[in-house]
Design a protein around this motif. Sequence first.
Motif, short mmCIF file in Angstrom:
data_model
loop_
_atom_site.label_atom_id
_atom_site.label_comp_id
_atom_site.label_asym_id
_atom_site.label_seq_id
_atom_site.Cartn_x
_atom_site.Cartn_y
_atom_site.Cartn_z
N GLN A 1 0.85 -1.19 0.00
CA GLN A 1 0.00 0.00 0.00
C GLN A 1 0.89 1.25 0.00
OE1 GLN A 1 -3.11 -0.08 2.97
NE2 GLN A 1 -3.35 -2.30 2.78
N THR A 2 0.81 1.99 -1.08
CA THR A 2 1.71 3.13 -1.27
C THR A 2 1.62 4.15 -0.15
OG1 THR A 2 1.53 2.87 -3.67
CG2 THR A 2 2.38 4.97 -2.86
N LEU A 3 0.41 4.52 0.23
CA LEU A 3 0.23 5.53 1.27
C LEU A 3 0.79 5.05 2.60
CD1 LEU A 3 -0.93 8.33 1.85
CD2 LEU A 3 -3.11 7.23 2.43
N VAL A 4 0.53 3.78 2.94
CA VAL A 4 1.05 3.22 4.19
C VAL A 4 2.57 3.18 4.16
CG1 VAL A 4 1.16 1.13 5.61
CG2 VAL A 4 -1.02 1.85 4.63
N ARG A 5 3.12 2.70 3.04
CA ARG A 5 4.57 2.58 2.91
C ARG A 5 5.25 3.95 3.03
NH1 ARG A 5 4.37 0.52 -1.76
NH2 ARG A 5 5.03 2.30 -3.03
N GLN A 6 4.72 4.92 2.33
CA GLN A 6 5.33 6.25 2.37
C GLN A 6 5.14 6.90 3.74
OE1 GLN A 6 3.52 8.29 -0.95
NE2 GLN A 6 4.93 7.38 -2.44
N GLY A 7 3.98 6.65 4.35
CA GLY A 7 3.71 7.21 5.68
C GLY A 7 4.66 6.65 6.72
N ILE A 8 4.87 5.33 6.69
CA ILE A 8 5.82 4.71 7.63
C ILE A 8 7.21 5.27 7.41
CG2 ILE A 8 6.97 2.55 8.24
CD1 ILE A 8 4.32 1.12 7.64
N THR B 1 8.11 8.19 6.19
CA THR B 1 8.20 9.57 6.67
C THR B 1 8.30 9.63 8.19
OG1 THR B 1 6.93 10.40 4.79
CG2 THR B 1 7.02 11.80 6.74
N LEU B 2 7.48 8.84 8.88
CA LEU B 2 7.50 8.83 10.35
C LEU B 2 8.83 8.32 10.88
CD1 LEU B 2 3.89 7.48 11.05
CD2 LEU B 2 4.74 9.80 11.49
N GLN C 1 12.31 1.74 -0.57
CA GLN C 1 10.98 1.20 -0.33
C GLN C 1 10.65 0.20 -1.43
OE1 GLN C 1 8.01 4.26 0.26
NE2 GLN C 1 9.34 5.47 1.60
N LYS D 1 0.66 -3.28 13.44
CA LYS D 1 0.72 -1.90 12.95
C LYS D 1 0.09 -0.89 13.90
CE LYS D 1 1.21 -2.78 8.00
NZ LYS D 1 0.59 -2.74 6.66
#
Length: 218
Positions: free
Chosen positions: A14-21, A23-24, A35, A107
């Motif tokens: 999941q792109t949004l989840v991957r990028q969000g993790i 960034t955090l 990634q 998660k």
Amino acid sequence: MNQPAPRVLVVDDQTLVRQGIGTLLELAGVEVISQAADGAEALRACCDHTPDVILLDLRMPVYDGLWFLDKQSQLGIEIPTLVLTTFDDDTAVFEALRAGARGYLLKDVTVDQLSHAIESLASGGNLIGPSINDRLVRAIQAAPPPAGADQTVVEALTDREIEVLRLVARGYSNRQIAGLIHLAEGTVKNHISATLMKLGARDRTNAVLRAIREGMLG
């Protein structure tokens, strides 16, 4: 002197989840070097970037997390892998640990908990989330020993090896264990190597699982 930040590969479809993790983790001081959206991309990224830790989702289309763990083992890639997933069923936990995962978290963890887990794996430790660990221990203790199991294994371990293994089960790295029980880090490593050989375990996580099954850790 401060240790350099762990270099992490984040694998999630999941792109949004991957990028969000990603960034955090960067905000928490963890270096995200690459990634990937599935197991095949993750293998290529391992070769291109050689991360210190792999953060791996289990359920991904086509090439999932278990496929990646199997391939990683077959190819002799020894990068500590931390499973981060929404799936907390016992089967998923056992399959991932048997396949070579060094940690397993859900998660719903905080960023601090996740960054601590990554640092632990990068330092040679292993880490299983408390809710997962409780169920895992109960499942192992309730399971009958395998047919023909060697019941002399427990007696083969020294008191010091059992002490070190208890600390391994709590997620401490070799360096941390050395500090806690006042031994040289090389001596701790030797104790762990001897324990793996005596238990017939391929890695630290499997040694802990075997020790729990044998009732060695109390």
